[in-house]
Design a protein around this motif. Structure first.
Motif, PDB file in Angstrom:
ATOM      1  N   VAL A  68     -58.650  10.883 -21.115  1.00  0.00           N
ATOM      2  CA  VAL A  68     -57.407  11.224 -21.055  1.00  0.00           C
ATOM      3  C   VAL A  68     -57.175  11.711 -19.416  1.00  0.00           C
ATOM      4  O   VAL A  68     -57.880  12.376 -19.010  1.00  0.00           O
ATOM      5  CB  VAL A  68     -56.687  12.424 -21.900  1.00  0.00           C
ATOM      6  N   GLU A  69     -56.107  11.345 -18.769  1.00  0.00           N
ATOM      7  CA  GLU A  69     -55.847  11.740 -17.576  1.00  0.00           C
ATOM      8  C   GLU A  69     -54.350  11.750 -17.276  1.00  0.00           C
ATOM      9  O   GLU A  69     -53.636  10.946 -17.346  1.00  0.00           O
ATOM     10  CB  GLU A  69     -56.546  10.711 -16.487  1.00  0.00           C
ATOM     11  N   TRP A  70     -53.807  12.962 -16.554  1.00  0.00           N
ATOM     12  CA  TRP A  70     -52.689  12.781 -16.195  1.00  0.00           C
ATOM     13  C   TRP A  70     -52.439  12.359 -14.679  1.00  0.00           C
ATOM     14  O   TRP A  70     -53.570  12.494 -14.057  1.00  0.00           O
ATOM     15  CB  TRP A  70     -52.366  14.673 -15.937  1.00  0.00           C
ATOM     16  N   SER A  71     -51.306  11.806 -14.563  1.00  0.00           N
ATOM     17  CA  SER A  71     -50.886  11.402 -13.112  1.00  0.00           C
ATOM     18  C   SER A  71     -50.548  12.457 -12.540  1.00  0.00           C
ATOM     19  O   SER A  71     -50.506  13.678 -12.848  1.00  0.00           O
ATOM     20  CB  SER A  71     -49.677  10.614 -13.217  1.00  0.00           C
ATOM     21  N   ALA A  72     -50.744  12.553 -11.095  1.00  0.00           N
ATOM     22  CA  ALA A  72     -50.676  13.785 -10.174  1.00  0.00           C
ATOM     23  C   ALA A  72     -49.406  14.352 -10.197  1.00  0.00           C
ATOM     24  O   ALA A  72     -49.206  15.517  -9.962  1.00  0.00           O
ATOM     25  CB  ALA A  72     -51.101  13.300  -8.619  1.00  0.00           C
ATOM     26  N   ASP A  73     -48.305  13.333 -10.731  1.00  0.00           N
ATOM     27  CA  ASP A  73     -46.934  14.143 -10.647  1.00  0.00           C
ATOM     28  C   ASP A  73     -46.426  14.487 -11.953  1.00  0.00           C
ATOM     29  O   ASP A  73     -45.383  15.142 -12.175  1.00  0.00           O
ATOM     30  CB  ASP A  73     -45.884  13.072 -10.035  1.00  0.00           C
ATOM     31  N   ALA A  99     -57.632   6.024 -22.105  1.00  0.00           N
ATOM     32  CA  ALA A  99     -58.412   5.087 -21.948  1.00  0.00           C
ATOM     33  C   ALA A  99     -59.081   4.670 -23.347  1.00  0.00           C
ATOM     34  O   ALA A  99     -59.666   5.875 -23.643  1.00  0.00           O
ATOM     35  CB  ALA A  99     -59.584   5.263 -20.981  1.00  0.00           C
ATOM     36  N   LEU A 100     -59.153   3.593 -23.998  1.00  0.00           N
ATOM     37  CA  LEU A 100     -59.793   3.472 -24.814  1.00  0.00           C
ATOM     38  C   LEU A 100     -61.061   2.392 -24.483  1.00  0.00           C
ATOM     39  O   LEU A 100     -60.962   1.321 -24.764  1.00  0.00           O
ATOM     40  CB  LEU A 100     -59.002   2.561 -26.186  1.00  0.00           C
ATOM     41  N   TYR A 101     -62.113   2.628 -24.188  1.00  0.00           N
ATOM     42  CA  TYR A 101     -63.317   2.160 -23.590  1.00  0.00           C
ATOM     43  C   TYR A 101     -63.598   1.053 -24.466  1.00  0.00           C
ATOM     44  O   TYR A 101     -64.249  -0.103 -24.157  1.00  0.00           O
ATOM     45  CB  TYR A 101     -64.376   2.931 -23.088  1.00  0.00           C
ATOM     46  N   LYS A 102     -63.676   1.352 -25.751  1.00  0.00           N
ATOM     47  CA  LYS A 102     -64.404   0.617 -26.731  1.00  0.00           C
ATOM     48  C   LYS A 102     -63.511  -0.760 -26.886  1.00  0.00           C
ATOM     49  O   LYS A 102     -64.289  -1.971 -27.044  1.00  0.00           O
ATOM     50  CB  LYS A 102     -64.364   1.244 -28.138  1.00  0.00           C
ATOM     51  N   ARG A 103     -62.496  -0.818 -26.813  1.00  0.00           N
ATOM     52  CA  ARG A 103     -61.456  -1.839 -26.773  1.00  0.00           C
ATOM     53  C   ARG A 103     -61.268  -2.628 -25.465  1.00  0.00           C
ATOM     54  O   ARG A 103     -60.422  -3.427 -25.317  1.00  0.00           O
ATOM     55  CB  ARG A 103     -60.108  -1.535 -27.500  1.00  0.00           C
ATOM     56  N   VAL A 109     -50.850   3.730 -21.188  1.00  0.00           N
ATOM     57  CA  VAL A 109     -50.063   4.842 -20.338  1.00  0.00           C
ATOM     58  C   VAL A 109     -48.896   5.240 -21.135  1.00  0.00           C
ATOM     59  O   VAL A 109     -48.115   4.404 -21.680  1.00  0.00           O
ATOM     60  CB  VAL A 109     -49.727   4.244 -19.061  1.00  0.00           C
ATOM     61  N   TRP A 110     -48.522   6.508 -21.079  1.00  0.00           N
ATOM     62  CA  TRP A 110     -47.218   7.156 -21.658  1.00  0.00           C
ATOM     63  C   TRP A 110     -46.629   7.857 -20.633  1.00  0.00           C
ATOM     64  O   TRP A 110     -47.153   8.599 -19.918  1.00  0.00           O
ATOM     65  CB  TRP A 110     -47.686   7.974 -22.874  1.00  0.00           C
ATOM     66  N   SER A 111     -45.219   7.733 -20.877  1.00  0.00           N
ATOM     67  CA  SER A 111     -44.533   8.488 -19.853  1.00  0.00           C
ATOM     68  C   SER A 111     -43.841   9.784 -20.614  1.00  0.00           C
ATOM     69  O   SER A 111     -43.597   9.725 -21.806  1.00  0.00           O
ATOM     70  CB  SER A 111     -43.098   7.782 -19.511  1.00  0.00           C
ATOM     71  N   LEU A 121     -64.163  -2.471 -19.702  1.00  0.00           N
ATOM     72  CA  LEU A 121     -63.983  -1.236 -19.211  1.00  0.00           C
ATOM     73  C   LEU A 121     -65.068  -0.127 -19.340  1.00  0.00           C
ATOM     74  O   LEU A 121     -65.386   0.160 -20.672  1.00  0.00           O
ATOM     75  CB  LEU A 121     -62.377  -0.831 -19.631  1.00  0.00           C
ATOM     76  N   VAL A 122     -65.151   0.428 -18.218  1.00  0.00           N
ATOM     77  CA  VAL A 122     -66.210   1.653 -18.213  1.00  0.00           C
ATOM     78  C   VAL A 122     -65.536   3.015 -17.732  1.00  0.00           C
ATOM     79  O   VAL A 122     -65.932   4.083 -17.995  1.00  0.00           O
ATOM     80  CB  VAL A 122     -67.529   1.557 -17.679  1.00  0.00           C
TER      81      VAL A 122
END
Lengths: 575, 450
Positions: B54-59, B66-70, B75-77, B94-95
């Protein structure tokens, strides 16, 4: 030598003489007798000796003995005992004079001999002991020689062993070095091999990657996609711009520009910082210089008086320098000449200061050495006393600190769950709160007491009123009876009733008055009661002010008292 | 310190938004966004599979899951709950996935580090960056979000590319004189890039933004080299921790070593304060002691109180003997962190896993050492002040500040602090959020913001 000295025991020597005497008795030859006689002459003559002499010469053999003696004496070189025969075959006469002379000579000789013998004996003894001593020495030295030889052999052996060891160690070291070299070579070769293999593998891996890339990416993978509900605006509000061949170059240039701008800004910032730092340092230098000059200038007369040329000139130089450099504009210039001047002057001054300090040190040490005897002793005592006092103080302080620490720890232990800094603050607040609470409860209690007192007062007033009422009633009844007794007329009765009612009305009035009075008195008591308390607090306040600032005691006190008076007046007005 | 109730959490995914207003946490395939003040749930999003990153955007407007397995990124707003975006990397896999600093681009690294795909949320443009290097820290953005430095590997040589984030144009491309580049990191002022070699060789290189080599530093040869690198927030110092158990501080003017901090096992200097965590178990009541002990009481950490004691010097710290026959030996400086005011540096030596050293950067000496009862998992500075939080995997959070040390028991049964996060930016002047996270042994894990 000591041993030799103990050998010459007088008793022992005399004993040996007796022995020799005894042996001479057994031997009967005249020659030995003579020698015996010589030997024994030192001994005082005894009967024994007389008898012995008589045994040698008897009546019968006088002639023989004389001739024997004559022969003997002539052989020893003495003149003959007989007179010179004038005629042949005449019987030789015994020459008494010659005999006596011979005897005398013999005696002298004997004495001499005795002396010589004694000397020889002592010498003999001496030599013997010397000999012994030398023999001892010899033995000792021999022993020493032997031991040192043995030691030497041991040392040689050890040396040999050590050398052997050293050789072994050298060999080992060499081996180890070789080993290290070998290992390093191995490591290096392995590293190169590893790197080579790695490179090979990486190339393969890259090829595979490339291949995979082609396979995965160029297949027009339908899955690689992005689903978006709608595109969002850029964070900066600008519209996204597409790159085209024409704009690419300008984009690149713009990016470069920006990058260099950022770098330039950074460098400018850093330069500014460095400039600031420089300025600060210069300021410090200048200050130092000024202080040095001020420190050194009162001292400069002395060297001049003493015609101490080197320092004097330097100081004058410094003064000139100071005059030059004190101009503010010089400090803003950061060119090399100014820097050089500055550093040079500082260095000079530093040298002077150093020499001065060294001189002072020397002086101090001299004074220390000279004035060690009288004044220093007293000061040392003082010092000791002082140090004792200080130690005591330190002890007390330590104890205090310890108790404080304990208290602090207790506090921390009770409330260590909280944040560190805010906790401490909270602790203080809590403490204060607690103190305030205590004060509050105290106040409350006081208030309660006052209330109680007030109630008792009112009760007392009411009781008084009741008593008064009872008294009034009694009085009324008494008056009534009196009246009834006095008047027998009926018409007067009505008046009586009127009067009674008037009395009762009056009574009512008085009663209300009493109640009023009592309430007032109660109210009056409250300030009276609270007054001492307030005074007490004022006193404490005063004390506090004294403790905090003793100089402002008077003003603070007067001001406080005036305000207190004001408040008191107000309070008086209140009821 | 106050504690909230316990929240569920899976695989330690919990992050504060950069503006400090929200807290995102993941429970399996669900993403929960809470208000950081009230801890009320603001939004709830459902992803297609278990969330792994999980990562927040800077703003703080978007959240990336990220669902690496798939091979998927969703992305959610936060502003528009109905808005959604799904990026499928397909068979490329995807890694890793991260935001660009502008919060409008997503950088996806495909499997085997074949390439990095830059997806834009504003336009349909997609950029590709080839040859990214698979290493410890291959991507780094400057603080101002203007530039991206990327480690690359081509033809068995290491390169660094500096890209402009606004249009993903290559600004500089240069090769680094390294055997095997292990990581790159921008200085906080964004003008100097530090690049360091893998642990086989002690080498750190410093590059200017325009690709010039400013300096190289090598402390020793042959033995294992750099283990960790940290810039001071003022960009003034670069701390380099190595396998020999030392931290070397480089300055920003000459890029030479100012000082060397050794981590000895015994501390002799009486000026150094050594805090030792001491445990005291509550008095046992014999009659109440159950057999077998209940699970909550079984863990020794949950039932005992601990506090710090100031140990008197000389103190010898507990050291581990490294196993020489194993890779990645437990020696050297494994973690370093500068305080936000650059005044203190906290370090952990892996051979002394229970201790945290705190160095005074102004005086360049050891200030304090904390010895915990168990190994230190992580530590983090408060972003506002000089306060260090330490987690050891027990039920406590430990706080150090120049004033002293405290251990805080986190309420709740069988709660283990593995991570501790604190974040604050904008909003109120005195607000910081701290969260300790429980390990994921049980299927449902918890977080405890406070």
């Amino acid at each position: 030598m000591g041993d030799w000295m103990t050998v010459t025991d007088p008793g022992l020597s005399s004993e040996s003489k007796y022995i020799s005497q005894y042996t001479s008795e057994t031997k009967m030859s005249p020659s030995s007798l003579y020698s015996q006689q010589v030997l024994c002459s030192s001994i005082p003559l005894s009967k024994n000796v007389h008898s012995f002499f008589s045994a040698f010469c008897t009546e019968e053999n006088i002639e023989q003995s004389i001739s024997y003696l004559d022969q003997e004496l002539t052989t020893f070189g003495f003149p003959s005992l007989y007179e010179e025969s004038k005629g042949k075959e005449t019987k030789r006469e015994l020459n008494i004079v010659a005999v006596l002379n011979c005897m005398n000579e013999l005696l002298v000789l004997q004495r001499k001999n005795l002396l010589a013998q004694e000397n020889v004996e002592t010498q003999n003894l001496k030599l013997g002991s010397d000999m012994d001593h030398l023999q001892n020495c010899y033995a000792k030295l021999k022993e020493q020689l032997e031991t040192s030889r043995r030691e030497m052999i041991g040392l040689q052996e050890r040396d040999r062993q050590l050398q052997c060891k050293n050789r072994n160690l050298h060999q080992l070291l060499k081996n180890e070095k070789d080993e290290v070299q070998k290992l390093q070579n191995i490591i290096a070769s392995r590293a190169t091999q590893y790197n080579h293999d790695m490179k090979r593998k990486e190339r393969e891996y890259n090829k595979l990657k490339e291949r995979l890339h082609q396979l995965v990416m160029n297949k027009k993978d339908k899955k690689i996609a992005m689903e978006v509900l709608n595109y969002v605006g850029r964070a900066d509000g600008k519209r996204g711009s597409w790159r085209t061949g024409k704009t690419e170059a300008s984009f690149f240039l713009r990016n470069e520009d920006e990058m260099y701008k950022i770098l330039l800004n950074d460098y400018e910032y850093r330069q500014k910082q460095i400039l600031m730092e420089n300025a600060e340092l210069k300021k410090v230098l200048q200050q130092m210089k000024k202080e040095m000059i001020s420190l050194l200038s009162p001292q400069k007369q002395k060297p001049r008086e003493r015609a101490d040329d080197s320092t004097g000139t330097v100081i004058s130089d410094i003064e000139e320098d100071a005059g030059e450099l004190s101009r503010e504009s010089m400090w803003d210039l950061s060119c090399e000449t100014v820097r050089e001047q500055l550093t040079n002057s500082i260095r000079k001054q530093w040298r002077i200061l150093k020499s001065h300090v060294e001189k002072l040190d020397n002086q101090v040490s001299k004074v220390h050495v000279e004035g060690f005897n009288d004044e220093d002793v007293i000061s040392r005592q003082d010092h000791e006393q002082e140090t004792e006092k200080l130690e005591l103080e330190i002890q007390q302080c330590k104890e205090m600190i310890k108790t404080q620490q304990q208290l602090l720890q207790q506090q921390l232990a009770t409330a260590c769950d909280d944040d560190t800094t805010s906790l401490l603050r909270d602790c203080y607040l809590l403490e204060e709160k607690e103190r305030l609470k205590e004060e509050w409860s105290l106040f409350k209690e006081q208030k309660k007491n006052f209330e109680k007192e007030r109630r008792s007062f009112t009760e007392a007033a009411i009781r008084l009123g009741l008593e008064r009422k009872a008294f009034e009633e009694e009085r009324a009844s008494w008056l009534k009876q009196q009246f009834l007794n006095m008047t027998t007329f009926d018409h007067q009765n009505s008046e009586n009733v009127k009067l009674l009612s008037a009395f009762s009305g009056n009574f009512c009035q008085t009663r209300s008055c009493v109640s009023e009075h009592s309430s007032i008195s109660v109210l009056n008591t409250t300030p009276e009661e609270s007054k001492p308390n307030q005074v007490g607090r004022e006193c404490t306040n005063q004390k506090w002010s004294v403790a905090s600032r003793p100089d402002s005691q008077e003003g603070g006190y007067s001001g406080r008292s005036s305000t207190y008076a004001n408040s008191h007046v107000e309070k008086d007005d209140l009821p | 310190m106050n504690f909230s109730e316990v929240f569920k959490l899976s695989s330690l995914l919990c992050k504060f938004s950069p503006d400090g207003k929200y807290l995102a946490s993941c429970v399996q395939y669900r993403l929960v966004v809470r208000d950081a003040n009230t801890l009320q749930i603001c939004q709830l999003y459902t992803c297609l599979d278990q969330i792994q990153h999980v990562e927040w955007s800077a703003d703080s407007l978007f959240i990336l899951c990220a669902l690496y397995k798939r091979g998927l990124v969703q992305v959610w707003s936060l502003e528009q709950p109905e808005w959604h975006c799904k990026i499928d990397e397909g068979s490329a896999g995807l890694v890793a996935s991260c935001w660009s600093p502008d919060g409008r681009h997503i950088l996806n690294t495909t499997e085997f580090h074949l390439r990095i795909t830059v997806w834009s949320l504003c336009t349909k443009s997609v950029s590709y960056i080839k040859y990214p290097k698979a290493c410890q820290q291959g991507i780094t953005f400057t603080r101002d979000g203007r530039y991206l430095a990327l480690a690359e590997r081509r033809d068995c040589k290491d390169y660094v590319s500096i890209l402009v984030c606004s249009d993903w144009q290559l600004l500089r491309h240069f090769d680094t004189d390294t055997q095997d580049l292990a990581g790159i990191e921008w200085a906080p002022n964004g003008c100097v890039l530090a690049a360091w070699d893998s642990c086989l060789e002690y080498k750190i290189l410093l590059y200017s933004l325009d690709g010039r080599l400013l300096s190289t530093f090598c402390a020793y040869e042959w033995s294992l080299g750099i283990k960790s690198v940290a810039w001071s927030p003022s960009s003034q110092f670069l701390a380099v921790g190595s396998y020999d158990g030392k931290v070397r501080i480089l300055n920003h003017v000459t890029w030479k070593m100012i000082t060397e901090f050794g981590h000895p096992a015994t501390i002799n200097n009486p000026k150094i304060v050594v805090y030792k965590e001491a445990e005291k178990s509550p008095p046992l009541v014999l009659g109440r002691l159950a057999f077998p002990p209940p699970r909550a009481a079984a863990g020794p950490l949950s039932s005992t109180e601990s506090k710090y004691e100031v140990a008197s010097v000389p103190v010898s710290l507990q050291t581990l003997k490294p196993a020489p026959d194993r890779a990645n030996p437990r020696i050297g400086i494994g973690a370093m962190a500068f305080s936000p005011d650059s005044c203190f540096l906290a370090t952990r030596s892996d051979s002394v896993p229970t201790a945290v050293w705190i160095w005074d950067i102004q005086k360049l000496r050891l200030l304090a050492a904390l010895e915990q009862l168990s190994a230190v998992r992580c530590f983090q500075w408060d972003p506002r002040q000089a306060r260090l939080a330490i987690c050891t995997g027990g039920s406590k959070v430990y706080l150090w500040s120049p004033a002293g040390c405290v251990s805080v028991q986190v309420p709740g049964e069988d709660f283990k602090c593995l991570y501790y996060k604190t974040e604050s930016k904008g909003s109120g002047p005195r607000r910081s959020c701290e969260a300790a996270f429980r390990c994921g042994q049980a299927p449902a894990s918890e977080s405890r913001p406070c």
